[in-house]
Design a protein around this motif. Structure first.
Motif, PDB file in Angstrom:
ATOM      1  N   PHE A   1       2.542  -5.800  -2.304  1.00 27.88           N
ATOM      2  CA  PHE A   1       1.888  -4.593  -2.809  1.00 27.88           C
ATOM      3  C   PHE A   1       2.133  -4.367  -4.300  1.00 27.88           C
TER       4      PHE A   1
ATOM      5  N   THR B   1      -8.243  -0.667   6.251  1.00 24.30           N
ATOM      6  CA  THR B   1      -7.038   0.106   5.950  1.00 24.30           C
ATOM      7  C   THR B   1      -5.865  -0.867   5.865  1.00 24.30           C
TER       8      THR B   1
ATOM      9  N   THR C   1      -2.925  -0.773   4.787  1.00 28.19           N
ATOM     10  CA  THR C   1      -1.553  -0.360   5.087  1.00 28.19           C
ATOM     11  C   THR C   1      -1.218  -0.544   6.568  1.00 28.19           C
TER      12      THR C   1
END
Length: 185
Positions: free
Chosen positions: A169, A136, A138
């Motif tokens: 990003f 993950t 993030t």
């Protein structure tokens, strides 16, 4: 007479030595001593530029999730990411992480990664361990599963603490700090 012949055939078949033996008699298994190895290195995953280390190999044409990012849902990338001693590429390449990662989160940007971390320098030159886990990205810090290995890391199991050292990003370029605990033989 007929009964003796049948008995002889049955006994002959039961005691016949297999002519296509694909095994040898086993000896009692004595497990080797487990070793624990701690590793610390940085992984450089570069999607942008003229010399990327992660390239898009599949992208669905029906997805709308994360279409405004370089890694929309359903995208699959092949990787050959350098591993370094420090966060800069000039700190010394010690190996590479080859494998795949796929964007698997529809609501949250999430990857599933399969990487084989192969070492080309130092004590573990020629050895590798494999990771297959959710990542993950993030989250600044996360944990991934180690599922195997070869060479010095034969039959490895363990975990990796992954920490985002750098992330862009807009391009999907990232540098991850990896603290790995391996249990192996």
């Amino acid at each position: 007479m007929e009964g003796r012949l049948v008995l002889a055939l049955i006994l002959g078949v039961c005691t016949a030595i297999p002519c296509h033996a694909y095994y040898s008699p086993s000896k009692p298994y004595v497990p080797p001593t487990e070793k624990v190895t701690q590793l610390h290195f940085f992984l450089h995953d570069t999607v942008s530029g003229k010399d990327p280390t992660a390239v898009l190999v599949a992208r669905p044409n029906f997805t709308t999730a994360f279409n405004n990012t370089p890694i929309p849902f359903g995208s699959v990338f092949a990787t050959d990411d350098p591993l370094t001693v420090g966060p800069n590429l000039t700190s010394g390449v010690i190996g590479n992480a080859q494998g795949l990662w796929a964007s698997t989160g529809q609501d949250v940007l999430n990857l599933v990664v399969y990487w084989d971390f192969g070492f080309t320098q130092g004590k573990f030159n020629g050895s590798s361990f494999s990771m297959f886990s959710r990542n993950t990205i993030t989250q600044t810090e996360r944990e991934a599963a180690v599922v195997g290995g070869r060479g010095e890391f034969r039959m490895a199991k363990g975990f990796a603490k992954l920490k985002t050292y750098f992330a862009d990003f807009s391009t999907a370029d990232a540098i991850m700090e990896c603290n790995v605990t391996l249990i192996h033989y």
